[in-house]
Design an enzyme around this catalytic site. Structure first.
Site, PDB file in Angstrom:
ATOM      1  N   ASN A 202    -133.796  19.874 150.324  1.00  0.00           N
ATOM      2  CA  ASN A 202    -134.192  19.048 151.467  1.00  0.00           C
ATOM      3  C   ASN A 202    -135.100  17.926 150.991  1.00  0.00           C
ATOM      4  OD1 ASN A 202    -134.389  18.814 154.403  1.00  0.00           O
ATOM      5  ND2 ASN A 202    -136.494  19.539 154.237  1.00  0.00           N
ATOM      6  N   ASP A 269    -137.253  12.462 163.388  1.00  0.00           N
ATOM      7  CA  ASP A 269    -138.089  11.830 164.409  1.00  0.00           C
ATOM      8  C   ASP A 269    -138.067  10.324 164.160  1.00  0.00           C
ATOM      9  OD1 ASP A 269    -139.919  11.797 162.245  1.00  0.00           O
ATOM     10  OD2 ASP A 269    -141.209  13.327 163.132  1.00  0.00           O
TER      11      ASP A 269
END
Ligand code: 9MR
Length: 647
Positions: A202, A269
């Site tokens: 990630n 986000d």
């Protein structure tokens, strides 16, 4: 018999795809169906990060978390600092809280994160290479192993953020001590601990095609050619409207998919600068829509997880002063245009799956009523929508969910004596649809008349294992002579809010803010609900994270056998102007400072404090300054200074 976790999810998605192909008459989507209903219809997950404190304390937070999302990631509770704050001392209260919530709500959990340079305790960072590798393998075996047979936990971020922006390996304590081999070792340890979990790497700033994402691409390709079990790549996607949308996101996801890995958006986000306007909301909504559409367009993209859902609890304003409003709901849990954008992107107007809630369950009947508990049972619901009945939620009269069950009965515990409780139930199906409320039932727990004697006052709590987000409390136990027996303890903050409960004379606090003083006390409770007097309080201060009044970023400029230069160390002020600053960091033992510039350094043990020079203490809101230093170290040593904290 354990289930085949993510492999069964893939099979379900396939079944869905073939069902869609043969159903010719499309059912119109319900315009207001939850995100998870539409996501499931498209064969994707829609996830959110969850924080433990609002999950424990806020009904509105829980309601949205359970109804809108079908996948969750612990925002902090599964990180090393929370799960193994001291060597071989594991604490899973926060992690279990998230997993239990997800299980109760038919959601899957993505584990985050096993091996990261941040939020990893100092004891790990200072280990020798041999001991660090052992600690890493033990940590992975224990944390992954805990949930290996739990079908809720389906995937893990095994290594997180291992690249610098230019695509070289991040100069972390992991890399500096172990070299890049720690990455393959971590994946192999995770596979050994849970052969059925999907294992991901990630990172952030890898959404577009750039030096960093290409380094990731090359690494994943290389690891897979070496049979290292990398199943998936996570694209964090912390976007900001000031930098423009990564228009090659879909193309980038597809090139990774072509390597044979699953891809997923893991921490989406979209922050904006300054205050909200409708124009900025609209731009932000476009970014959200584009991300969801990119994932929908790539078959190997499993879904999109958003890094929280309410602006009330976003990490953004703490880290980027003057920026924020990055999520789908405002501070008051109202949906923003970004919610509608995600909803409408997922809702393709045809909905082959389930938007039909189960039938309303019968009114619960209470039995086996004691002074602290009761059993409820009710006539079962049925579900005709296709996803099947998943279970029931039990609520009290103020709408707080107080129990869940997979059958048409539930046991309530921890009730107060001689108290009237009004409760009702709602059925839920596999797609997350909730039935109407059942009729409610009121029952009264039996008398506390026999026991009105409170337990003795517990001892003053002592705080230990203090990290930037948690602490362990322990205290001398109370005794109870009233007959109902000691049941446990409540922990309160200085405002009198209950922040934890425990059945033993210790408790683990999680989800705390960094560099913050907490004053806490405890009260004992007995089986009849009597509470002791307050203990004396203890005040402790969490250690510094990166989120205080200023932030610090250090760059290793150059290194050689016997030393290294760290330059620039960039100190960035928060939102209020300041006239001085101080940074602390840790030197590995045997290292000595041999020079510094633009700051005054003092050394105490292994801790170095760098204070501003006479000319660079004044920093306006958001302003930055830099300093640097040079270190000598034993020539065989490859470690560097770490733990930079803005005091
Ligand atoms: O949102 C998390 C915040 O609460 C923590 O204080 C912070 C600590 O470093 O980590 C945040 O989550 C990060 C995630 O774990 C990894 N990718 C970046 C996220 C935002 O910083």
């Amino acid at each position: 018999m354990r289930s085949l976790k993510w492999r069964s999810v893939a099979a379900a998605a396939l079944a869905l795809a073939s069902a869609a192909a043969t159903v010719l008459v499309a059912t119109p989507a319900s315009a207001d169906a939850a995100l998870r209903v539409h996501a499931q219809a498209r064969g994707k997950f829609i996830g959110t990060a969850l924080a433990t404190s609002p999950l424990a304390n806020e009904t509105a937070y829980r309601n949205i978390a359970q109804s809108e999302f079908n996948q969750v990631t612990a925002e902090n509770a599964m990180k090393w600092s929370d799960t193994e704050p001291n060597d071989n001392q594991y604490t899973f209260s926060g992690a279990d809280q998230i997993v239990n919530f997800a299980t109760a709500n038919n959601q899957q959990v993505h584990g985050h994160t096993l091996v990261w340079h941040s939020q990893t305790p100092g004891w790990v960072q200072n280990l020798s290479a041999t001991n660090m590798r052992t600690a890493m393998n033990d940590h992975i075996a224990t944390v992954v192993g805990r949930y290996a047979s739990n079908p809720t936990v389906v995937s893990w971020d095994v290594v997180n953020e291992v690249f610098e922006e230019n695509g070289s390996f991040r100069s972390s304590f992991w890399y500096n001590t172990l070299g890049s081999s720690f990455i393959a070792d971590a994946f192999r340890a995770a596979r050994a601990a849970d052969p059925d979990a999907r294992l991901c790497i990630n990172d952030y700033n890898v959404e577009g095609i750039n030096a960093k994402s290409t380094a990731m691409y090359n690494l994943v390709s290389q690891l897979r050619s070496q049979n290292v079990p990398v199943d998936c790549v996570g694209f964090q996607s912390h976007l900001s409207t000031q930098y423009g949308f990564p228009n090659d996101l879909q193309q980038n996801l597809q090139r990774f998919a072509n390597l044979g890995v699953q891809v997923r958006i893991t921490e989406l986000d979209v922050r904006i600068q300054g205050s909200r306007t409708s124009a900025k909301d609209a731009t932000q909504a476009t970014y959200y829509r584009n991300v969801v559409n990119a994932c929908l367009a790539v078959t190997a993209c499993a879904g999109v997880t958003i890094w929280g859902f309410t602006d009330k609890y976003s990490w953004v304003p703490d880290t980027f002063p003057g920026e924020g409003f990055a999520l789908l709901y405002d501070n008051n849990y109202s949906q923003k245009p970004s919610y509608t954008a995600v909803h409408d992107a997922l809702d393709d107007g045809t909905n082959p799956t389930d938007t039909t809630p189960p039938t309303t369950p019968g009114a619960p009947t209470a039995s086996g009523i004691t002074s602290s508990g009761a059993s409820l049972s009710w006539t079962a619901s049925t579900d005709s929508g296709g996803s099947g009945l998943a279970g029931y939620n039990v609520y009290n009269s103020s709408g707080t969910q107080i129990a869940t069950s997979t059958t048409n009965s539930a046991t309530l515990s921890g009730l107060s004596a001689s108290t009237a409780y009004t409760v009702y139930v709602r059925a839920r199906d596999g797609a997350g649809n909730l039935s109407s409320n059942s009729t409610s039932t009121t029952f009264t727990t039996t008398g506390g008349s026999s026991d009105t004697t409170a337990p003795t006052t517990p001892g003053t709590p002592a705080a230990s294992s203090i990290t930037s987000s948690g602490a362990t409390l322990s205290w001398t136990a109370s005794t109870d002579s009233g007959g109902s027996g000691l049941a446990g303890y409540n922990v309160y903050n200085s405002g009198g809010t209950q922040i934890a409960t425990s059945t033993t004379n210790s408790a683990t606090l999680t989800g705390l803010s960094a560099s913050t003083a907490y004053t806490v006390y405890v009260r004992a409770r007995d089986g009849a609900g009597n509470l002791s007097s307050n203990s004396a309080s203890v005040t402790f201060t969490t250690t510094g994270g990166s989120t205080g009044g200023c932030t610090v970023a250090a760059t290793l400029q150059t290194q050689w056998g016997g030393g290294y230069v760290v330059q620039p160390v960039t100190v960035t002020n928060g939102s209020s102007a300041r006239t001085s600053w101080a940074i602390t960091f840790t030197l590995p033992s045997g290292h000595t400072i041999v020079g510094s510039w633009n700051a005054v350094l003092t050394v105490s043990g292994n801790t170095v404090t760098a204070r501003n020079a006479a000319y660079n203490g004044n920093l306006g809101s958001g302003a930055s300054t830099t300093f640097g230093f040079q270190v000598a170290r034993p020539s065989s040593d490859t470690s560097t200074a770490s733990g930079y904290t803005c005091a």
